[in-house]
Design a protein around this motif. Sequence first.
Motif, PDB file in Angstrom:
ATOM      1  N   MET A   1      10.248  15.736   3.757  1.00  0.00           N
ATOM      2  CA  MET A   1       9.528  15.767   2.508  1.00  0.00           C
ATOM      3  C   MET A   1       8.573  14.595   2.463  1.00  0.00           C
ATOM      4  N   SER A   2       7.305  14.864   2.261  1.00  0.00           N
ATOM      5  CA  SER A   2       6.297  13.815   2.180  1.00  0.00           C
ATOM      6  C   SER A   2       6.330  13.152   0.816  1.00  0.00           C
ATOM      7  N   PRO A   3       6.096  11.840   0.790  1.00  0.00           N
ATOM      8  CA  PRO A   3       6.026  11.172  -0.508  1.00  0.00           C
ATOM      9  C   PRO A   3       4.810  11.676  -1.277  1.00  0.00           C
ATOM     10  N   VAL A   4       4.893  11.643  -2.572  1.00  0.00           N
ATOM     11  CA  VAL A   4       3.759  12.065  -3.399  1.00  0.00           C
ATOM     12  C   VAL A   4       3.187  10.843  -4.089  1.00  0.00           C
ATOM     13  N   PRO A   5       1.885  10.862  -4.373  1.00  0.00           N
ATOM     14  CA  PRO A   5       1.292   9.704  -5.025  1.00  0.00           C
ATOM     15  C   PRO A   5       1.838   9.540  -6.443  1.00  0.00           C
ATOM     16  N   THR A   6       2.059   8.299  -6.834  1.00  0.00           N
ATOM     17  CA  THR A   6       2.489   8.031  -8.193  1.00  0.00           C
ATOM     18  C   THR A   6       1.277   8.074  -9.109  1.00  0.00           C
ATOM     19  N   SER A   7       1.530   8.261 -10.377  1.00  0.00           N
ATOM     20  CA  SER A   7       0.454   8.353 -11.352  1.00  0.00           C
ATOM     21  C   SER A   7      -0.429   7.113 -11.275  1.00  0.00           C
ATOM     22  N   GLY A   8      -1.714   7.330 -11.189  1.00  0.00           N
ATOM     23  CA  GLY A   8      -2.665   6.230 -11.152  1.00  0.00           C
ATOM     24  C   GLY A   8      -2.943   5.686  -9.763  1.00  0.00           C
ATOM     25  N   THR A   9      -2.205   6.139  -8.750  1.00  0.00           N
ATOM     26  CA  THR A   9      -2.459   5.681  -7.390  1.00  0.00           C
ATOM     27  C   THR A   9      -3.672   6.416  -6.835  1.00  0.00           C
ATOM     28  N   PRO A  10      -4.683   5.684  -6.371  1.00  0.00           N
ATOM     29  CA  PRO A  10      -5.842   6.361  -5.784  1.00  0.00           C
ATOM     30  C   PRO A  10      -5.427   7.176  -4.563  1.00  0.00           C
ATOM     31  N   THR A  11      -6.018   8.346  -4.417  1.00  0.00           N
ATOM     32  CA  THR A  11      -5.736   9.229  -3.288  1.00  0.00           C
ATOM     33  C   THR A  11      -7.017   9.424  -2.495  1.00  0.00           C
ATOM     34  N   ILE A  12      -6.885   9.414  -1.176  1.00  0.00           N
ATOM     35  CA  ILE A  12      -8.045   9.587  -0.308  1.00  0.00           C
ATOM     36  C   ILE A  12      -7.636  10.441   0.885  1.00  0.00           C
ATOM     37  N   ASP A  13      -8.591  11.188   1.426  1.00  0.00           N
ATOM     38  CA  ASP A  13      -8.326  12.076   2.550  1.00  0.00           C
ATOM     39  C   ASP A  13      -8.858  11.490   3.862  1.00  0.00           C
ATOM     40  N   VAL A  14      -9.030  10.194   3.925  1.00  0.00           N
ATOM     41  CA  VAL A  14      -9.541   9.547   5.127  1.00  0.00           C
ATOM     42  C   VAL A  14      -8.498   9.610   6.241  1.00  0.00           C
ATOM     43  N   ASP A  15      -8.965   9.673   7.482  1.00  0.00           N
ATOM     44  CA  ASP A  15      -8.060   9.671   8.627  1.00  0.00           C
ATOM     45  C   ASP A  15      -8.313   8.412   9.455  1.00  0.00           C
TER      46      ASP A  15
ATOM     47  N   LEU B   1       1.307   9.692   3.082  1.00  0.00           N
ATOM     48  CA  LEU B   1       1.922   8.374   3.011  1.00  0.00           C
ATOM     49  C   LEU B   1       1.090   7.424   2.172  1.00  0.00           C
ATOM     50  N   HIS B   2       1.738   6.356   1.758  1.00  0.00           N
ATOM     51  CA  HIS B   2       1.061   5.309   1.004  1.00  0.00           C
ATOM     52  C   HIS B   2       0.652   4.199   1.965  1.00  0.00           C
ATOM     53  N   ALA B   3      -0.512   3.613   1.721  1.00  0.00           N
ATOM     54  CA  ALA B   3      -0.995   2.492   2.521  1.00  0.00           C
ATOM     55  C   ALA B   3      -1.164   1.276   1.634  1.00  0.00           C
ATOM     56  N   LEU B   4      -0.900   0.133   2.206  1.00  0.00           N
ATOM     57  CA  LEU B   4      -1.128  -1.143   1.537  1.00  0.00           C
ATOM     58  C   LEU B   4      -2.287  -1.813   2.272  1.00  0.00           C
ATOM     59  N   PRO B   5      -3.507  -1.660   1.781  1.00  0.00           N
ATOM     60  CA  PRO B   5      -4.660  -2.153   2.536  1.00  0.00           C
ATOM     61  C   PRO B   5      -5.021  -3.617   2.291  1.00  0.00           C
ATOM     62  N   ARG B   6      -4.317  -4.286   1.396  1.00  0.00           N
ATOM     63  CA  ARG B   6      -4.665  -5.667   1.054  1.00  0.00           C
ATOM     64  C   ARG B   6      -3.573  -6.639   1.515  1.00  0.00           C
ATOM     65  N   TYR B   7      -4.015  -7.825   1.874  1.00  0.00           N
ATOM     66  CA  TYR B   7      -3.129  -8.852   2.439  1.00  0.00           C
ATOM     67  C   TYR B   7      -1.934  -9.161   1.543  1.00  0.00           C
ATOM     68  N   ASP B   8      -2.167  -9.448   0.276  1.00  0.00           N
ATOM     69  CA  ASP B   8      -1.076  -9.888  -0.599  1.00  0.00           C
ATOM     70  C   ASP B   8       0.045  -8.851  -0.681  1.00  0.00           C
ATOM     71  N   GLU B   9      -0.319  -7.572  -0.784  1.00  0.00           N
ATOM     72  CA  GLU B   9       0.689  -6.520  -0.877  1.00  0.00           C
ATOM     73  C   GLU B   9       1.416  -6.326   0.456  1.00  0.00           C
ATOM     74  N   VAL B  10       0.687  -6.430   1.561  1.00  0.00           N
ATOM     75  CA  VAL B  10       1.324  -6.318   2.873  1.00  0.00           C
ATOM     76  C   VAL B  10       2.317  -7.457   3.054  1.00  0.00           C
TER      77      VAL B  10
END
Length: 88
Positions: free
Chosen positions: A1-15, A46-55
């Motif tokens: 089962m794939s995780p689903v985006p939470t409300s307000g989480t930006p979604t993008i189709d980039v690969d 999946l969810h990505a953490l693209p910023r340093y502080d969150e990573v």
Amino acid sequence: MSPVPTSGTPTIDVDPYTESARIDPYDVYAELRALGPVVYLSRHGLHALPRYDEVRAALMDWQTFSSARGVFVDPEVNARLGGDHALQ
């Protein structure tokens, strides 16, 4: 089962695993960082953490952000390693 985006989480189709993104990933990285601290990659489920502080915070909180199920989401890398290390 794939995780689903939470409300307000930006979604993008980039690969981020395309050949061009592997060669020069910086435009993709900038696009992800501009969207927010957490971004849902719909193409990979999946969810990505693209910023340093969150990573950094995630790496320090191993109880919440476990890699016990695997760390590779790139099928090409998994194939080269010869195992099923993909996130399920």
